[in-house]
Scaffold this motif. Structure first.
Motif, PDB file in Angstrom:
ATOM      1  N   ILE A  15      10.504  43.079 -10.275  1.00 16.64           N
ATOM      2  CA  ILE A  15      10.818  42.664 -11.641  1.00 16.64           C
ATOM      3  C   ILE A  15       9.551  42.267 -12.396  1.00 16.64           C
ATOM      4  CG2 ILE A  15      11.309  40.213 -11.245  1.00 16.64           C
ATOM      5  CD1 ILE A  15      13.845  40.901 -13.083  1.00 16.64           C
ATOM      6  N   GLU A  16       8.595  41.675 -11.685  1.00 14.94           N
ATOM      7  CA  GLU A  16       7.316  41.325 -12.324  1.00 14.94           C
ATOM      8  C   GLU A  16       6.555  42.581 -12.727  1.00 14.94           C
ATOM      9  OE1 GLU A  16       6.154  37.097 -10.235  1.00 14.94           O
ATOM     10  OE2 GLU A  16       5.838  38.955  -9.095  1.00 14.94           O
ATOM     11  N   ARG A  17       6.537  43.575 -11.842  1.00 16.39           N
ATOM     12  CA  ARG A  17       5.841  44.832 -12.172  1.00 16.39           C
ATOM     13  C   ARG A  17       6.480  45.516 -13.370  1.00 16.39           C
ATOM     14  NH1 ARG A  17       5.788  45.413  -6.626  1.00 16.39           N
ATOM     15  NH2 ARG A  17       7.590  46.791  -6.682  1.00 16.39           N
ATOM     16  N   LEU A  18       7.804  45.595 -13.371  1.00 18.04           N
ATOM     17  CA  LEU A  18       8.506  46.247 -14.476  1.00 18.04           C
ATOM     18  C   LEU A  18       8.307  45.466 -15.777  1.00 18.04           C
ATOM     19  CD1 LEU A  18      10.353  48.398 -15.642  1.00 18.04           C
ATOM     20  CD2 LEU A  18      12.313  47.072 -14.794  1.00 18.04           C
ATOM     21  N   ASP A  45      11.323  51.627  -9.908  1.00 20.89           N
ATOM     22  CA  ASP A  45      12.086  50.578 -10.577  1.00 20.89           C
ATOM     23  C   ASP A  45      13.479  50.491  -9.948  1.00 20.89           C
ATOM     24  OD1 ASP A  45       9.963  50.226 -12.356  1.00 20.89           O
ATOM     25  OD2 ASP A  45      10.795  51.657 -13.799  1.00 20.89           O
ATOM     26  N   GLY A  46      13.754  49.388  -9.289  1.00 21.38           N
ATOM     27  CA  GLY A  46      15.060  49.200  -8.671  1.00 21.38           C
ATOM     28  C   GLY A  46      16.152  49.003  -9.721  1.00 21.38           C
ATOM     29  N   GLU A  47      17.380  49.266  -9.321  1.00 24.27           N
ATOM     30  CA  GLU A  47      18.528  49.128 -10.229  1.00 24.27           C
ATOM     31  C   GLU A  47      18.650  47.696 -10.746  1.00 24.27           C
ATOM     32  OE1 GLU A  47      21.712  50.301 -12.486  1.00 24.27           O
ATOM     33  OE2 GLU A  47      20.544  51.644 -11.213  1.00 24.27           O
ATOM     34  N   ARG A  48      18.548  46.729  -9.832  1.00 26.28           N
ATOM     35  CA  ARG A  48      18.688  45.324 -10.219  1.00 26.28           C
ATOM     36  C   ARG A  48      17.582  44.911 -11.193  1.00 26.28           C
ATOM     37  NH1 ARG A  48      16.670  40.438  -8.891  1.00 26.28           N
ATOM     38  NH2 ARG A  48      15.266  41.272  -7.323  1.00 26.28           N
ATOM     39  N   GLU A  49      16.352  45.311 -10.918  1.00 23.26           N
ATOM     40  CA  GLU A  49      15.221  44.959 -11.777  1.00 23.26           C
ATOM     41  C   GLU A  49      15.370  45.594 -13.166  1.00 23.26           C
ATOM     42  OE1 GLU A  49      14.929  46.096  -8.660  1.00 23.26           O
ATOM     43  OE2 GLU A  49      13.794  44.560  -7.574  1.00 23.26           O
ATOM     44  N   GLU A  51      18.138  46.626 -14.676  1.00 22.98           N
ATOM     45  CA  GLU A  51      19.241  46.001 -15.406  1.00 22.98           C
ATOM     46  C   GLU A  51      18.845  44.624 -15.929  1.00 22.98           C
ATOM     47  OE1 GLU A  51      22.090  47.374 -16.351  1.00 22.98           O
ATOM     48  OE2 GLU A  51      21.464  49.232 -15.390  1.00 22.98           O
ATOM     49  N   GLU A  52      18.118  43.854 -15.137  1.00 15.89           N
ATOM     50  CA  GLU A  52      17.709  42.515 -15.566  1.00 15.89           C
ATOM     51  C   GLU A  52      16.748  42.571 -16.749  1.00 15.89           C
ATOM     52  OE1 GLU A  52      15.851  38.396 -13.783  1.00 15.89           O
ATOM     53  OE2 GLU A  52      16.813  39.822 -12.424  1.00 15.89           O
ATOM     54  N   VAL A  53      15.759  43.437 -16.678  1.00 12.85           N
ATOM     55  CA  VAL A  53      14.793  43.540 -17.775  1.00 12.85           C
ATOM     56  C   VAL A  53      15.471  44.088 -19.035  1.00 12.85           C
ATOM     57  CG1 VAL A  53      12.676  44.685 -18.562  1.00 12.85           C
ATOM     58  CG2 VAL A  53      12.773  43.684 -16.272  1.00 12.85           C
ATOM     59  N   MET A  54      16.326  45.093 -18.891  1.00 13.95           N
ATOM     60  CA  MET A  54      17.038  45.629 -20.057  1.00 13.95           C
ATOM     61  C   MET A  54      17.972  44.563 -20.651  1.00 13.95           C
ATOM     62  SD  MET A  54      15.774  48.547 -20.586  1.00 13.95           S
ATOM     63  CE  MET A  54      14.237  48.240 -19.725  1.00 13.95           C
ATOM     64  N   GLY A  55      18.573  43.749 -19.790  1.00 11.55           N
ATOM     65  CA  GLY A  55      19.425  42.659 -20.272  1.00 11.55           C
ATOM     66  C   GLY A  55      18.640  41.635 -21.069  1.00 11.55           C
ATOM     67  N   LEU A  56      17.451  41.304 -20.598  1.00 12.42           N
ATOM     68  CA  LEU A  56      16.607  40.360 -21.330  1.00 12.42           C
ATOM     69  C   LEU A  56      16.184  40.931 -22.682  1.00 12.42           C
ATOM     70  CD1 LEU A  56      14.373  39.049 -18.409  1.00 12.42           C
ATOM     71  CD2 LEU A  56      16.112  37.756 -19.673  1.00 12.42           C
ATOM     72  N   LEU A  57      15.849  42.210 -22.692  1.00 11.66           N
ATOM     73  CA  LEU A  57      15.456  42.843 -23.956  1.00 11.66           C
ATOM     74  C   LEU A  57      16.630  42.898 -24.940  1.00 11.66           C
ATOM     75  CD1 LEU A  57      13.263  45.766 -22.622  1.00 11.66           C
ATOM     76  CD2 LEU A  57      12.475  43.811 -23.979  1.00 11.66           C
ATOM     77  N   SER A  58      17.832  43.124 -24.423  1.00 11.19           N
ATOM     78  CA  SER A  58      19.001  43.219 -25.304  1.00 11.19           C
ATOM     79  C   SER A  58      19.340  41.878 -25.950  1.00 11.19           C
ATOM     80  CB  SER A  58      20.216  43.762 -24.547  1.00 11.19           C
ATOM     81  OG  SER A  58      20.671  42.815 -23.607  1.00 11.19           O
ATOM     82  N   GLU A  59      18.909  40.783 -25.340  1.00 16.81           N
ATOM     83  CA  GLU A  59      19.156  39.455 -25.890  1.00 16.81           C
ATOM     84  C   GLU A  59      18.213  39.118 -27.042  1.00 16.81           C
ATOM     85  OE1 GLU A  59      18.948  36.741 -22.632  1.00 16.81           O
ATOM     86  OE2 GLU A  59      20.723  37.585 -21.654  1.00 16.81           O
TER      87      GLU A  59
END
Length: 99
Positions: A15-18, A45-49, A51-59
């Motif tokens: 997640i840090e790399r992404l 890029d893992g699925e969890r990572e 989804e988490e980064v895209m979720g943060l961006l969507s907020e």
């Protein structure tokens, strides 16, 4: 020194790399000028990572996200207020003093 950098790179989570890659893409001078960037998901890029980064961006209220057919994501944003050109201030006309 190279060994220390390699060890540091290995210690970085997915997640840090992404997050770092996405941040670098958003802050790139060309992206800042055009006010958009397309992010492609890499095999690393893992699925969890992802989804988490895209979720943060969507907020983020200032970012408009478009999910493309090729599984990439295009981010668009408006210029920040401090980036807008300053408003011109009208110079007062030379009027005689009222006293």
């Amino acid at each position: 020194m190279a060994a220390a950098q390699k060890k540091k790179r290995e210690e970085m989570s997915g997640i840090e790399r992404l997050s770092l890659r996405v941040s670098s893409m958003i802050n790139h001078p060309v992206a800042q000028i055009q006010r958009w960037v397309t992010i492609h998901r890499l095999e690393t890029d893992g699925e969890r990572e992802w989804e988490e980064v895209m979720g943060l961006l969507s907020e983020a209220e200032c970012i408009d996200m478009t999910f493309n057919d090729d599984e990439s994501v295009t981010l668009r944003w408006e210029a920040a207020a401090e980036e807008d050109p300053p408003a011109e201030i009208a110079e007062p006309e030379d009027e005689p003093a009222p006293f």
